[in-house]
Structures are given as structure tokens and as C-alpha cells.
Design a protein around this motif. Structure first.
Motif, PDB file in Angstrom:
ATOM      1  N   TRP A   1       1.008  -0.998  -0.050  1.00  0.00           N
ATOM      2  CA  TRP A   1      -0.101   0.038   0.098  1.00  0.00           C
ATOM      3  C   TRP A   1       0.783   1.207  -0.132  1.00  0.00           C
ATOM      4  CZ3 TRP A   1      -1.371   3.060   4.735  1.00  0.00           C
ATOM      5  CH2 TRP A   1      -2.421   4.033   4.304  1.00  0.00           C
ATOM      6  N   THR A   2       0.686   2.069  -0.750  1.00  0.00           N
ATOM      7  CA  THR A   2       1.298   3.484  -0.762  1.00  0.00           C
ATOM      8  C   THR A   2       0.359   4.537  -0.385  1.00  0.00           C
ATOM      9  OG1 THR A   2       2.700   2.847  -2.554  1.00  0.00           O
ATOM     10  CG2 THR A   2       2.419   5.304  -2.230  1.00  0.00           C
ATOM     11  N   PRO A   3       0.527   5.062   0.918  1.00  0.00           N
ATOM     12  CA  PRO A   3      -0.640   6.077   1.106  1.00  0.00           C
ATOM     13  C   PRO A   3      -0.745   7.143   0.397  1.00  0.00           C
ATOM     14  CG  PRO A   3       0.975   5.365   2.871  1.00  0.00           C
ATOM     15  CD  PRO A   3       1.518   4.876   1.707  1.00  0.00           C
ATOM     16  N   PRO A   4      -1.882   7.492  -0.062  1.00  0.00           N
ATOM     17  CA  PRO A   4      -2.266   8.848  -1.075  1.00  0.00           C
ATOM     18  C   PRO A   4      -1.974  10.000  -0.240  1.00  0.00           C
ATOM     19  CG  PRO A   4      -4.288   7.871  -0.107  1.00  0.00           C
ATOM     20  CD  PRO A   4      -3.291   7.061   0.502  1.00  0.00           C
ATOM     21  N   MET A   5      -1.353  11.142  -1.066  1.00  0.00           N
ATOM     22  CA  MET A   5      -1.345  12.419  -0.724  1.00  0.00           C
ATOM     23  C   MET A   5      -2.668  13.014  -0.496  1.00  0.00           C
ATOM     24  SD  MET A   5       1.861  13.218   0.220  1.00  0.00           S
ATOM     25  CE  MET A   5       1.678  15.082   0.059  1.00  0.00           C
ATOM     26  N   LEU A   6      -3.002  13.896   0.593  1.00  0.00           N
ATOM     27  CA  LEU A   6      -4.369  14.369   0.766  1.00  0.00           C
ATOM     28  C   LEU A   6      -4.262  15.802   0.845  1.00  0.00           C
ATOM     29  CD1 LEU A   6      -5.313  12.337   3.951  1.00  0.00           C
ATOM     30  CD2 LEU A   6      -5.682  11.823   1.573  1.00  0.00           C
ATOM     31  N   GLU A   7      -3.250  16.452   0.831  1.00  0.00           N
ATOM     32  CA  GLU A   7      -2.944  18.010   0.744  1.00  0.00           C
ATOM     33  C   GLU A   7      -1.930  18.112  -0.058  1.00  0.00           C
ATOM     34  OE1 GLU A   7      -3.364  19.871   4.184  1.00  0.00           O
ATOM     35  OE2 GLU A   7      -5.290  18.799   5.043  1.00  0.00           O
ATOM     36  N   GLU A   8      -1.508  19.484  -0.369  1.00  0.00           N
ATOM     37  CA  GLU A   8      -0.342  20.175  -1.249  1.00  0.00           C
ATOM     38  C   GLU A   8       0.703  19.855  -0.354  1.00  0.00           C
ATOM     39  OE1 GLU A   8      -0.425  20.738  -4.576  1.00  0.00           O
ATOM     40  OE2 GLU A   8      -2.280  20.163  -4.699  1.00  0.00           O
ATOM     41  N   LYS A   9       1.871  19.719  -1.148  1.00  0.00           N
ATOM     42  CA  LYS A   9       3.146  19.739  -0.419  1.00  0.00           C
ATOM     43  C   LYS A   9       3.251  21.234   0.680  1.00  0.00           C
ATOM     44  CE  LYS A   9       7.002  17.672   0.534  1.00  0.00           C
ATOM     45  NZ  LYS A   9       7.191  16.274   1.456  1.00  0.00           N
ATOM     46  N   LYS A  10       3.867  20.961   1.538  1.00  0.00           N
ATOM     47  CA  LYS A  10       4.006  22.359   2.508  1.00  0.00           C
ATOM     48  C   LYS A  10       5.516  22.506   3.056  1.00  0.00           C
ATOM     49  CE  LYS A  10      -0.507  21.744   4.718  1.00  0.00           C
ATOM     50  NZ  LYS A  10      -0.974  20.865   3.982  1.00  0.00           N
ATOM     51  N   SER A  11       5.895  23.548   3.260  1.00  0.00           N
ATOM     52  CA  SER A  11       7.416  24.154   3.668  1.00  0.00           C
ATOM     53  C   SER A  11       7.708  23.583   5.032  1.00  0.00           C
ATOM     54  CB  SER A  11       7.514  25.655   3.207  1.00  0.00           C
ATOM     55  OG  SER A  11       6.661  26.161   4.258  1.00  0.00           O
ATOM     56  N   GLU A  12       6.692  23.476   5.783  1.00  0.00           N
ATOM     57  CA  GLU A  12       7.162  22.982   7.328  1.00  0.00           C
ATOM     58  C   GLU A  12       7.395  21.678   7.336  1.00  0.00           C
ATOM     59  OE1 GLU A  12       3.960  26.354   7.505  1.00  0.00           O
ATOM     60  OE2 GLU A  12       4.338  24.428   6.591  1.00  0.00           O
ATOM     61  N   LYS A  13       8.260  21.390   8.322  1.00  0.00           N
ATOM     62  CA  LYS A  13       8.683  20.061   8.735  1.00  0.00           C
ATOM     63  C   LYS A  13       8.350  19.700  10.215  1.00  0.00           C
ATOM     64  CE  LYS A  13      13.652  20.849   9.725  1.00  0.00           C
ATOM     65  NZ  LYS A  13      14.810  20.472   9.303  1.00  0.00           N
ATOM     66  N   VAL A  14       7.939  18.519  10.538  1.00  0.00           N
ATOM     67  CA  VAL A  14       7.578  18.147  11.913  1.00  0.00           C
ATOM     68  C   VAL A  14       8.137  17.177  12.407  1.00  0.00           C
ATOM     69  CG1 VAL A  14       5.344  17.129  13.284  1.00  0.00           C
ATOM     70  CG2 VAL A  14       5.028  18.900  11.401  1.00  0.00           C
ATOM     71  N   ALA A  15       8.576  17.267  13.710  1.00  0.00           N
ATOM     72  CA  ALA A  15       9.240  15.967  14.381  1.00  0.00           C
ATOM     73  C   ALA A  15       8.131  15.311  15.258  1.00  0.00           C
ATOM     74  CB  ALA A  15      10.519  16.248  14.986  1.00  0.00           C
ATOM     75  N   VAL A  16       8.497  13.908  15.273  1.00  0.00           N
ATOM     76  CA  VAL A  16       7.799  12.878  15.993  1.00  0.00           C
ATOM     77  C   VAL A  16       8.540  12.097  16.921  1.00  0.00           C
ATOM     78  CG1 VAL A  16       6.163  11.121  16.016  1.00  0.00           C
ATOM     79  CG2 VAL A  16       5.972  12.938  14.257  1.00  0.00           C
ATOM     80  N   ILE A  17       8.427  12.126  18.111  1.00  0.00           N
ATOM     81  CA  ILE A  17       9.106  11.371  18.977  1.00  0.00           C
ATOM     82  C   ILE A  17       8.647  10.038  19.511  1.00  0.00           C
ATOM     83  CG2 ILE A  17      10.843  11.380  21.191  1.00  0.00           C
ATOM     84  CD1 ILE A  17      10.677  14.646  20.936  1.00  0.00           C
ATOM     85  N   GLY A  18       9.133   8.943  18.967  1.00  0.00           N
ATOM     86  CA  GLY A  18       8.451   7.798  19.308  1.00  0.00           C
ATOM     87  C   GLY A  18       7.763   7.050  18.154  1.00  0.00           C
ATOM     88  N   SER A  19       8.197   5.864  18.058  1.00  0.00           N
ATOM     89  CA  SER A  19       7.644   5.071  16.671  1.00  0.00           C
ATOM     90  C   SER A  19       6.710   3.944  17.092  1.00  0.00           C
ATOM     91  CB  SER A  19       8.766   4.527  16.012  1.00  0.00           C
ATOM     92  OG  SER A  19       9.356   3.513  16.433  1.00  0.00           O
ATOM     93  N   GLY A  20       6.088   4.037  18.065  1.00  0.00           N
ATOM     94  CA  GLY A  20       4.952   3.294  18.374  1.00  0.00           C
ATOM     95  C   GLY A  20       3.506   3.594  17.713  1.00  0.00           C
TER      96      GLY A  20
END
Length: 347
Positions: A50-69
């Protein structure tokens, strides 16, 4: 289904299926077997990545997620689908959180878990392993030096709570989540010929007990302070554990751990049910003079879990008294730009 749940292969195998307990069909004969239907559906698509579909346009901001549960990976996936660049930081050498190191492989095969994680990576999510919050970086670093617009804390509740009884510092005493994590990471202790007792009545306790049997323990006991009907663990898991040889002891509670440097036994006191408590269950009350010692070599405490708050020291993130992250209705923490999700919020 994947629009709502990124882990159908996993849920089809390990979901407690609470919905089946309340299914109206069960009033006629048997509940609809939703978990097995979900597994059949997901397994039918297993050879079609499965390749998840893009739902919105590409944005310039980046986000960090801490924890891979489960919470961290779900947040990372949705953020990536909404166009953000997402990096997940994971302290362990494997991704998946408690799915990888809390659920034994006999219940959740690692190849199944890795298939689900690969799907999330195909959305553009980067996962950095062996990178621990509080040791290798701080929350302030991500929002400042590293230029992330937001941080999602999904650090879980993976620390076993102590029993708070004398002798808990003896060699041979360990926490349930730590025990399961060591096994998952190939650092399992040799239990051949050892007598083991697991304290607790939830799924972690049952997982620890069945894992101890697989590691060659000569005898595995489980002690729980309430009745069998009140055990939080799944009925099927308890039944299978009994069939494998687990000895169950109900209405008993530890008072101290016996030994001289190393565990030789656990002292238990018998309980009787008293008045109802805030959980709408009758509170177990110790029976005076009913103490007895169960001879054991290893004690595994699996009574509850909490969040490791030490890794977030030095920033403005506040915690509640029960170690959960303090958040508002939008899951925003007390530090601007920081959000939290999963067991770190729910407990």
C-alpha cells in the motif's frame, strides 16, 4: 479501511476486540467476528504493498515525531499525507514501539509489523533509530536549532511501575515491559529450570508468563489480587496460557520478596473482596495472618506502566501527577509547538 487505520494487519491479530463483547448479534448466538474479518481482509491484500495517498499539497514546514509506536507512526503518516516533511526519532534499534518490543513474536510476527511500517515509510516518513530524547537531543533543539515547526511527543508508557514491597531490589526481580523488551531485542535471560512468578492480571502479565515458559522456565506462576473474572487480560490469552502450563493464583497480593542477594521466594497474603471502589469493583482486603511464601527464583512485576518523564526534563512540557503529558483538547502540550498523543497522554 486504511483511511482510518494504518495497522489492519496488526489489529487483525492482536486487537482485544472490545466491540465483540457488546455486539448485539451475541444476544442471539455469537458476536460478529470483526477481528478475524479484519485479518482476512488485510491478509487478502498482503501481496499488494500500500502506498498512502497524498491528501493535501506539499508544505514547507517540517515536523518531528518522538516515538515510533502506534501513536507516533499514525501521527507521522497523517502529517506526511497532509504534505509535511516528517522525521520520527526512535530510541530503540527497531521501530514499532510496544508493537515491536511489548507484544511477543508468537502473537505478532515481526514480518507483519515491518510490512505496516514499510507502508508508512512509502508516504515519505523518515525514521531515525537509536536516537534517544534526553540523551542525543532535546525538544528545544528540534524547535530551535533543527528548524521543526512542531514536535509530537509519542513516548508511550513503557516503564513498569514498582510493586513497592521490601526486597524489590534483589537480583532476579524485573519489570514486565523491560523483560519483554529484552526478549524482543535478543537479550533474553536464561530461565532454564527457573521457577518464575509474574505479578499482575493484564495482557503484559500474560505475555510475560507465556514468554517465560518459552524460555525454559520449569514452573511459571501468576498471582493476581482480584478474581479471574476481573482480570483485564483477554480471556483467550488466559485460557491458552493455562493450557501451556501456567499456574494461576487469585486473591493474593505480594507483601515482600524473600532472598539474600538473590530471590528465593515471594511472600503473599490472601485477599477477600470488600466494599466497591472507584472502579466499580469490590476492593481486595488482606486477610490478617494468611501470609505464605511461594518459592521462586525470578519475579516479574507487571502491575501497571508509566511514562519516562526524565527524558523531557529541561523544557516547558508539563506532566500530570500520573506521569501523563498535560494537554488541551487539541492535544497541545504546555510548551508552544509541542503536541502529545498515545499512551503518554492516555496513561
Amino acid at each position: 479501511h486504511r483511511e482510518r487505520n494504518p495497522f489492519p494487519l496488526i489489529c487483525g491479530r492482536v486487537c482485544p476486540a472490545f466491540c465483540e463483547r457488546r455486539c448485539r448479534r451475541g444476544e442471539l448466538d455469537e458476536p460478529v467476528m470483526i477481528r478475524h474479518i479484519k485479518r482476512f481482509m488485510a491478509d487478502h491484500e498482503i501481496d499488494k504493498p500500500w502506498t498512502p495517498p497524498m491528501l493535501e499539497e506539499k508544505k514547507s514546514e517540517k515536523v518531528a515525531v518522538i516515538g515510533s509506536g502506534p501513536a507516533g507512526l499514525t501521527a507521522a503518516l497523517r502529517l506526511a499525507q497532509w504534505g509535511y516533511d516528517v522525521t520520527v526519532y526512535e530510541a530503540l534499534p527497531v521501530a514499532g514501539g510496544m508493537m515491536a518490543v511489548g507484544i511477543p513474536e508468537y502473537r505478532l510476527p515481526r514480518d507483519i509489523l515491518n510490512m505496516e511500517i514499510d507502508n508508512i515509510k512509502r508516504a515519505g516518513v523518515e525514521i531515525k533509530l537509536n536516537t534517544r530524547l534526553g540523551r542525543d537531543f532535546q525538544v528545544n533543539d528540534l524547535l530551535g536549532r533543527d528548524g521543526y515547526a512542531a514536535v509530537v511527543l509519542a513516548i508511550g508508557a513503557q516503564v513498569s511501575r514498582p510493586m513497592r514491597v521490601p526486597g524489590e531490589d534483589l537480583k532476579g526481580v524485573m519489570g514486565g515491559t523491560e523483560f519483554l523488551q529484552d526478549v524482543a531485542l535478543g537479550k533474553a535471560k536464561d530461565l532454564s529450570g527457573k521457577r518464575v512468578v509474574v505479578v499482575g492480571g493484564g495482557n503484559t502479565a500474560i505475555d510475560a508468563a507465556r514468554t517465560a515458559m518459552r524460555l525454559g522456565a520449569s514452573e511459571v506462576n501468576l498471582v493476581y489480587r482480584r478474581t479471574r473474572e476481573e482480570m483485564p487480560a483477554q480471556d483467550l490469552e488466559v485460557q491458552e496460557a493455562e493450557e501451556e502450563g501456567l499456574k494461576l493464583h487469585f486473591l493474593v497480593n505480594p507483601t515482600r520478596i524473600v532472598g539474600n542477594g538473590h530471590v528465593t521466594g515471594i511472600e503473599l497474603v490472601r485477599q477477600e473482596l470488600g466494599e466497591f471502589d472507584e472502579s466499580a469493583r469490590r476492593r481486595p482486603v488482606p486477610i490478617e495472618g494468611s501470609e505464605f511464601v511461594l518459592p521462586v527464583d525470578v519475579v516479574i512485576a507487571a502491575i501497571s506502566q508509566s511514562t519516562d518523564v526524565s527524558c523531557v526534563e529541561g523544557c516547558a512540557v508539563e506532566f500530570n501527577r500520573n506521569t501523563t503529558v498535560k494537554v488541551d483538547r487539541k492535544l497541545a502540550a504546555t510548551m508552544p509547538g509541542v503536541f502529545a498523543a498515545g499512551d503518554a497522554v492516555l496513561g
